[in-house]
Design a protein around this motif. Sequence first.
Motif, PDB file in Angstrom:
ATOM      1  N   GLN A  28       0.727  -1.334  -0.035  1.00 18.45           N
ATOM      2  CA  GLN A  28      -0.059   0.159   0.159  1.00 18.45           C
ATOM      3  C   GLN A  28       0.995   1.275  -0.059  1.00 18.45           C
ATOM      4  OE1 GLN A  28      -0.319  -2.731   2.057  1.00 18.45           O
ATOM      5  NE2 GLN A  28      -2.174  -2.808   3.018  1.00 18.45           N
ATOM      6  N   ALA A  29       1.991   1.145   0.730  1.00 17.93           N
ATOM      7  CA  ALA A  29       2.880   2.512   0.889  1.00 17.93           C
ATOM      8  C   ALA A  29       3.657   2.529  -0.369  1.00 17.93           C
ATOM      9  CB  ALA A  29       3.668   2.134   2.041  1.00 17.93           C
ATOM     10  N   THR A  30       4.197   1.700  -1.320  1.00 17.13           N
ATOM     11  CA  THR A  30       5.025   1.806  -2.180  1.00 17.13           C
ATOM     12  C   THR A  30       4.815   1.606  -3.592  1.00 17.13           C
ATOM     13  OG1 THR A  30       6.124  -0.258  -1.519  1.00 17.13           O
ATOM     14  CG2 THR A  30       6.886   1.201  -0.428  1.00 17.13           C
ATOM     15  N   VAL A  31       3.813   0.476  -3.798  1.00 17.87           N
ATOM     16  CA  VAL A  31       3.353   0.297  -5.026  1.00 17.87           C
ATOM     17  C   VAL A  31       2.124   1.115  -5.626  1.00 17.87           C
ATOM     18  CG1 VAL A  31       2.365  -1.874  -6.403  1.00 17.87           C
ATOM     19  CG2 VAL A  31       4.144  -2.123  -4.571  1.00 17.87           C
ATOM     20  N   HIS A  32       2.702   2.000  -6.432  1.00 19.31           N
ATOM     21  CA  HIS A  32       1.562   2.843  -7.156  1.00 19.31           C
ATOM     22  C   HIS A  32       1.651   2.698  -8.630  1.00 19.31           C
ATOM     23  CE1 HIS A  32       1.693   4.978  -3.057  1.00 19.31           C
ATOM     24  NE2 HIS A  32       3.121   4.933  -3.209  1.00 19.31           N
ATOM     25  N   ALA A  33       0.802   1.667  -8.665  1.00 19.38           N
ATOM     26  CA  ALA A  33       0.816   1.025 -10.310  1.00 19.38           C
ATOM     27  C   ALA A  33      -0.286   1.713 -11.021  1.00 19.38           C
ATOM     28  CB  ALA A  33       0.828  -0.378 -10.339  1.00 19.38           C
ATOM     29  N   HIS A 115      12.639  -2.963 -15.901  1.00 19.80           N
ATOM     30  CA  HIS A 115      12.994  -1.880 -15.319  1.00 19.80           C
ATOM     31  C   HIS A 115      12.084  -0.438 -15.123  1.00 19.80           C
ATOM     32  CE1 HIS A 115      17.047  -3.579 -13.955  1.00 19.80           C
ATOM     33  NE2 HIS A 115      16.888  -4.202 -14.992  1.00 19.80           N
ATOM     34  N   SER A 116      11.276  -0.442 -15.810  1.00 25.38           N
ATOM     35  CA  SER A 116      10.398   0.612 -15.861  1.00 25.38           C
ATOM     36  C   SER A 116       9.314   0.934 -15.020  1.00 25.38           C
ATOM     37  CB  SER A 116       9.666   0.531 -17.486  1.00 25.38           C
ATOM     38  OG  SER A 116       8.514  -0.395 -17.479  1.00 25.38           O
ATOM     39  N   ALA A 117       9.049  -0.267 -14.217  1.00 22.55           N
ATOM     40  CA  ALA A 117       8.340   0.045 -13.014  1.00 22.55           C
ATOM     41  C   ALA A 117       8.914   0.950 -11.926  1.00 22.55           C
ATOM     42  CB  ALA A 117       8.198  -1.385 -12.623  1.00 22.55           C
ATOM     43  N   GLN A 118       8.167   1.702 -11.435  1.00 25.60           N
ATOM     44  CA  GLN A 118       8.596   2.580 -10.358  1.00 25.60           C
ATOM     45  C   GLN A 118       8.594   2.221  -9.051  1.00 25.60           C
ATOM     46  OE1 GLN A 118       7.693   6.878 -11.318  1.00 25.60           O
ATOM     47  NE2 GLN A 118       7.574   6.297 -13.465  1.00 25.60           N
ATOM     48  N   TYR A 119       8.329   0.698  -8.902  1.00 25.94           N
ATOM     49  CA  TYR A 119       8.058   0.117  -7.758  1.00 25.94           C
ATOM     50  C   TYR A 119       8.756  -1.230  -7.473  1.00 25.94           C
ATOM     51  CZ  TYR A 119       4.365  -1.478 -10.390  1.00 25.94           C
ATOM     52  OH  TYR A 119       3.597  -1.806 -11.692  1.00 25.94           O
ATOM     53  N   MET A 120       8.892  -1.703  -6.536  1.00 24.78           N
ATOM     54  CA  MET A 120       9.368  -3.231  -6.250  1.00 24.78           C
ATOM     55  C   MET A 120       8.218  -3.877  -5.773  1.00 24.78           C
ATOM     56  SD  MET A 120      12.504  -3.409  -7.782  1.00 24.78           S
ATOM     57  CE  MET A 120      13.100  -5.024  -7.191  1.00 24.78           C
ATOM     58  N   HIS A 169      12.373  -9.414  -5.324  1.00 28.47           N
ATOM     59  CA  HIS A 169      11.724  -8.560  -6.044  1.00 28.47           C
ATOM     60  C   HIS A 169      10.675  -7.963  -4.871  1.00 28.47           C
ATOM     61  CE1 HIS A 169      13.001  -9.946  -9.850  1.00 28.47           C
ATOM     62  NE2 HIS A 169      12.818  -8.919 -10.320  1.00 28.47           N
ATOM     63  N   CYS A 170      10.283  -8.810  -4.144  1.00 28.19           N
ATOM     64  CA  CYS A 170       9.034  -8.392  -3.039  1.00 28.19           C
ATOM     65  C   CYS A 170       9.121  -7.177  -2.458  1.00 28.19           C
ATOM     66  CB  CYS A 170       9.039  -9.596  -2.004  1.00 28.19           C
ATOM     67  SG  CYS A 170       7.546  -9.675  -0.852  1.00 28.19           S
ATOM     68  N   ALA A 171       8.206  -6.451  -2.338  1.00 27.02           N
ATOM     69  CA  ALA A 171       7.810  -5.170  -1.772  1.00 27.02           C
ATOM     70  C   ALA A 171       8.329  -5.122  -0.168  1.00 27.02           C
ATOM     71  CB  ALA A 171       6.638  -4.512  -1.811  1.00 27.02           C
ATOM     72  N   TRP A 172       7.856  -6.564   0.231  1.00 26.85           N
ATOM     73  CA  TRP A 172       8.531  -6.690   1.647  1.00 26.85           C
ATOM     74  C   TRP A 172       9.970  -7.342   1.617  1.00 26.85           C
ATOM     75  CZ3 TRP A 172       8.948 -12.017   3.628  1.00 26.85           C
ATOM     76  CH2 TRP A 172       9.375 -12.230   4.865  1.00 26.85           C
ATOM     77  N   VAL A 244      13.314   3.610  -7.556  1.00 24.28           N
ATOM     78  CA  VAL A 244      13.695   2.657  -8.689  1.00 24.28           C
ATOM     79  C   VAL A 244      12.758   2.783  -9.942  1.00 24.28           C
ATOM     80  CG1 VAL A 244      13.916   0.711  -7.120  1.00 24.28           C
ATOM     81  CG2 VAL A 244      11.701   1.000  -8.127  1.00 24.28           C
ATOM     82  N   GLY A 245      13.326   2.501 -10.951  1.00 27.77           N
ATOM     83  CA  GLY A 245      12.545   2.992 -12.150  1.00 27.77           C
ATOM     84  C   GLY A 245      13.657   3.419 -13.398  1.00 27.77           C
ATOM     85  N   LEU A 246      13.409   4.098 -14.140  1.00 23.88           N
ATOM     86  CA  LEU A 246      14.322   4.691 -15.460  1.00 23.88           C
ATOM     87  C   LEU A 246      14.122   6.106 -15.512  1.00 23.88           C
ATOM     88  CD1 LEU A 246      13.330   2.046 -18.160  1.00 23.88           C
ATOM     89  CD2 LEU A 246      15.444   2.157 -16.473  1.00 23.88           C
ATOM     90  N   GLN A 247      15.293   6.696 -15.760  1.00 27.31           N
ATOM     91  CA  GLN A 247      15.397   8.061 -15.740  1.00 27.31           C
ATOM     92  C   GLN A 247      14.647   8.645 -17.043  1.00 27.31           C
ATOM     93  OE1 GLN A 247      16.704  10.396 -13.480  1.00 27.31           O
ATOM     94  NE2 GLN A 247      18.212   9.250 -12.499  1.00 27.31           N
ATOM     95  N   ASP A 248      14.638   8.024 -18.023  1.00 26.28           N
ATOM     96  CA  ASP A 248      14.026   8.355 -19.434  1.00 26.28           C
ATOM     97  C   ASP A 248      12.514   8.614 -19.119  1.00 26.28           C
ATOM     98  OD1 ASP A 248      14.574   5.763 -19.262  1.00 26.28           O
ATOM     99  OD2 ASP A 248      13.945   5.658 -21.446  1.00 26.28           O
TER     100      ASP A 248
END
Length: 293
Positions: A28-33, A115-120, A169-172, A244-248
């Motif tokens: 809930q806190a980190t995965v903003h898909a 790598h384009s996901a901005q969350y783990m 990969h787990c958010a935990w 995490v994620g990609l700068q572009d």
Amino acid sequence: MNPLLQNTLILTLILGFAAKEWLSRRYQATVHANANDTKLELAMFISLLALAQPIALLGADKVCTWLMPGQRDAWAGLPWWAMVGILLLADDMTQYWWHRLSHTPLLWPLHRAHHSAQYMSIRITYRNNFFYYLMMPGLWLAGVLLFLGLGKVYAFYIVVKMAVILGAHCAWRWDEPLYRIPALRPLMWLVERTISTPATHWAHHALSNADGIGHYKGNFGNLLFVWDMLFGSAHITRRYPPAVGLQDDKLFGEEHWADQMFYPLSQSARAHSALRPGGRPYEEAADAATAGS
């Protein structure tokens, strides 16, 4: 191992890690898909199970049946530890090199989706381009080894490998509390050099290398981190990147899920993109040099 048992164990692993993500409130806190993320991850997961994996495994079996029919189950009598060793070399080490090559300009378009996901989260575990898996040498070699008789050991092996990859990969972050226990320091020193952990794999997904934590051009191991130690791509800090994620994507907007999944059949319309002929990804070092000139 019975296929039903194997699939039950894998499903249990997925549900277990998903539950830890949720109960720890890390999800809930980190995965903003967004919808684009969900379409890519769901389509890739289904296509891997329904298309890429069966094509590679069954295709390898057909080729072996054609080229060397008399060798079916020829290695079935090997001791289990020899089978495990063969699988580690033919599947996990080749996947390390495939992953490492996928961070070069030629193959990066087939891997950038991961790598384009901005969350783990476990939901990104198989987020990749469709052709990334279809062309993966380890999958085809696994089909050859199944033909040669390593099926029973392969079933156990793949369950263990799934546990490590999902955990990395787990958010935990399962390793985080263990680092804080002094008595476990020697054990964790060994663990983090043996298998992929959240700390080492999150560093691989870092948005930047500038803080000394990120290491997106290293830490390529899937099951074993030993390959990174052996081939000079390891970076261990016991810390986690702030982003995490990609700068572009940050600079120019995210790529459409279909372009990420089906490139080169589907190509980006974005001016600055690795997903179109002649395009190039954002390079942190090059951009920093330009900004300083």
